[in-house]
Design an enzyme around this catalytic site. Structure first.
Site, short mmCIF file in Angstrom:
data_model
loop_
_atom_site.label_atom_id
_atom_site.label_comp_id
_atom_site.label_asym_id
_atom_site.label_seq_id
_atom_site.Cartn_x
_atom_site.Cartn_y
_atom_site.Cartn_z
N GLU A 1 36.52 -29.11 -4.63
CA GLU A 1 35.73 -28.14 -3.86
C GLU A 1 34.23 -28.33 -4.13
O GLU A 1 33.40 -28.19 -3.22
CB GLU A 1 36.16 -26.71 -4.20
CG GLU A 1 37.59 -26.38 -3.84
CD GLU A 1 37.88 -26.53 -2.36
OE1 GLU A 1 36.96 -26.33 -1.54
OE2 GLU A 1 39.03 -26.86 -2.00
N ASP B 1 37.67 -35.66 -2.59
CA ASP B 1 38.68 -36.15 -3.54
C ASP B 1 38.06 -37.15 -4.51
O ASP B 1 38.32 -37.12 -5.72
CB ASP B 1 39.83 -36.84 -2.79
CG ASP B 1 40.89 -35.86 -2.31
OD1 ASP B 1 40.84 -34.69 -2.71
OD2 ASP B 1 41.76 -36.27 -1.53
#
Length: 407
Positions: free
Chosen positions: A267, A345
């Site tokens: 995030e 990611d």
């Protein structure tokens, strides 16, 4: 002009049905394959859940299509005949509020079935009838008060400016930014119970992670999401002074510290890569295009609906037809979003570790029963996140063995 919009809606409806049938057929075949990513029992269960959701979506699409025909055929003109008010803004508030309330009542059976039948069947929903009613009453109150104010505001703008769509866009865009800013505060005060993390060791680790990337927030909170649903999630909510880290209690319970940090690292990748600002920019551009289109509709369209070209009609037409434009823009927006997810990611795995992120994603997939395979066309239109199979490949893992392979 109305014919063009009706044809566009029919194409939108037909394509929705087609993609759902393609997805069902694909998942049925994939279900026969050896399980990947999920445990064997959850692999089949996740496939069944995916199929049932799509079947419900098909029925819902047919139902929505019927409602669309009824509204444009006589519903809007009949509602207009019932509301004989000279005040343009008051008529807009009453007309649009009634339109939304009637639609909500008519589609309520699908929400009830999804919440109390389908999601309970697969172990997701913990929603009690009393809590559902309580949530509905609070949501309805917020809509009637603040939604009506927004409708009144945009009605005033439509009635006051010849190029109202420019000012209308600025007004609604500002409202959306304000809602995003106040969202965690509203959730805290009216719906959820936000608490500081009881695990102080985890709180310190998260604070250190936030400081490492320069993310300033008003705190790290756990929310009692399990009273409604068992699925795992986390998010960064709010803007500016209201910005906070929110962890579902289900996530805190199921993931280790390192796995939680990996999820938050992902995030934070969105924050570090400027995805939040980019998404706001994309949303602004899309909204501007929508307002430019609906702000310049010819009178013939409204005559075809037996309505006057006035604020109440413009707002309602916007609400009915804007999902069509959104649908055909979806592939581009989804493609951008999937690109951002890969980058997040990569950032999260470097901030924590690839092993921790993969382990966290595996747990999330199993707990949320997310079927790992989908039809390519379905992914192209609907997936804002890449399929887990592709995410693992990008992280260097073979999904068949889940062994790391240096890229």
């Amino acid at each position: 002009m109305l014919e063009i919009f009706v044809i566009a809606f029919c194409l939108y409806f037909a394509f929705n049905i087609y993609t759902s049938f393609m997805q069902i057929g694909y998942v049925k075949e994939a279900k026969k394959l050896k399980a990947i990513i999920l445990d064997s029992s959850k692999y089949e269960e996740a496939a069944n859940y995916s199929i049932e959701k799509e079947k419900l979506a098909i029925v819902s699409s047919f139902y929505d299509f019927i409602l669309f025909i009824l509204w444009i055929g006589f519903g809007l003109s009949y509602l207009d005949s019932l509301i004989q008010i000279e005040s343009f803004w008051l008529k807009a508030v009453i007309f649009v509020d009634l339109f939304i309330i009637i639609n909500w009542i008519l589609t309520l059976p699908f929400e009830l079935y999804s919440t109390f039948k389908l999601n309970k069947k697969y172990g997701f929903s913990n929603m009690a009838p009393a809590l559902f009613i309580k949530d509905t009453m609070k949501t309805g109150f917020l809509f009637l008060v603040f939604g009506s104010l927004v409708i009144a505001g945009i009605s005033f703008i439509i009635n006051s400016f010849s190029s109202w769509w420019i000012w209308g866009f600025a007004f609604i865009f500002a409202v959306i930014i304000l809602i995003n800013m106040l969202y965690p505060v509203i959730r805290d005060k009216m719906f959820d119970k936000f608490e500081k993390l009881k695990d102080k060791d985890l709180e310190v680790k998260i604070e250190n992670l936030l400081n490492e990337v320069g993310f300033k927030s008003s705190g790290v909170f756990s929310v009692d999401a399990s009273k409604r649903d068992n699925r795992l999630n986390a998010y960064f909510g709010g803007l500016g002074a209201t910005k906070r880290v929110v962890l579902f209690d289900t996530l805190v319970e199921k993931l280790t510290h390192n796995e939680l940090l990996a999820v938050l690292g992902h995030e934070l990748g969105h924050f570090k890569n400027g995805d939040i600002v980019k998404n706001i920019g994309i949303m602004g551009v899309v909204m501007f295009v929508f307002f430019a289109i609906f702000g310049n509709l010819p009178d013939e369209l409204f005559l075809g609906l037996s309505l006057n070209n006035e604020p109440y009609a413009i707002i309602t037409v916007f609400m009915i037809f804007s999902p069509i434009l959104s649908f055909f823009l979806m592939p581009l927006i989804s493609m951008i979003s999937r690109h951002n997810e890969y980058a997040a990611d990569d950032f999260g795995s470097n901030l924590q570790s690839k092993e921790d992120l993969v382990s966290a994603l595996l747990k999330l997939a199993n707990e949320n029963k997310s079927f790992p395979l989908s039809h390519p066309l379905y992914i192209f239109f609907y997936y804002s996140h890449p399929p887990l199979v592709e995410r693992f490949k990008e992280l260097g893992y073979d999904v068949k063995t889940m062994e790391f392979k240096e890229k």
